[in-house]
Design a protein around this motif. Structure first.
Motif: not given
Length: 218
Positions: A105, A107, A130, A132, A134-135, A138-139, A144
């Motif tokens: 996972v 960014s 995953v 960035h 894909h979601a 963001r963190k 994610p």
């Protein structure tokens, strides 16, 4: 510590956790800043560093209508660098893959991260990947990580997330996943410690032993 639920999956960050990309990342930022006329150096970048590079752009006062150009300049500069894996990372992944399902996972964008995985022959190492794109968040948003958990089919309580930034730890906590911080090359150590992960490691090499200890805690 009371007995923990059995660990089935280990999910990891990429840059600074598995990939030693600090020099490539920093030099690309500095080259991009110069091209855009932004008077930032290493000190300013370290003070405002974030895995979400748009937070860096905001801190540097870069107008939103110039973000796409900044992205292109950064990627162009980054292509000239060939970061290596963190010391011990490949062996750690070999050990973990024998015991757990693995997920990545990050960014980072797919256009950079996926070729790097192929370069290091790690594409098949991760059952979930995953980036960035894909979601929609963001963190440190948990989306994610939750997406990767769905791909793995593993509940949060049976999972661990490992990262080198406070955003990684916050994401894990918000997703209900056990958090492990690892000190990496990026300027995040102080904030990482303050984020209070369940465990904080000096090196990724320590991770297999930690997970083994957790599995036998009574």
């Amino acid at each position: 510590m009371s007995r923990l639920v059995a660990i089935q999956a280990v999910l990891l960050d990429w840059d600074g956790t598995l990939l030693d990309s600090f020099q490539a990342d920093t030099r690309s930022y500095l080259e991009m800043f110069r091209a855009l006329g932004i008077a930032w150096g290493v000190r300013e970048l370290a003070a405002h560093y974030s895995p979400d590079w748009y937070n860096v752009y905001r801190a540097a006062g870069l107008p939103r209508d110039r973000w796409n150009k900044a992205d292109r300049l950064w990627r162009c500069a980054y292509r000239r660098h060939r970061p290596r894996l963190m010391p011990g990372a490949r062996q750690v992944l070999r050990e973990l893959r024998c015991r757990y399902r693995l997920g990545l996972v990050t960014s980072g964008d797919c256009g950079r991260v996926l070729p790097q995985l192929r370069q290091f022959h790690l594409t098949r190492t991760f059952s979930a990947r995953v980036c960035h794109e894909h979601a929609s968040h963001r963190k440190p948003h948990p989306e994610p990580l939750r997406l990767a958990l769905r791909q793995l089919g593993v509940p949060p309580a049976n999972s661990v997330y490992v990262g080198d930034a406070p955003e990684d730890i916050e994401m894990a906590k918000r997703a209900g996943v056990r958090s492990v911080g690892v000190i990496g090359p990026f300027p995040t150590a102080k904030r990482l410690h303050a984020s209070r992960p369940l465990a904080l490691l000096e090196s990724i090499r320590q991770l297999p032993r930690l997970l083994a200890e957790w599995s036998v805690v009574g």
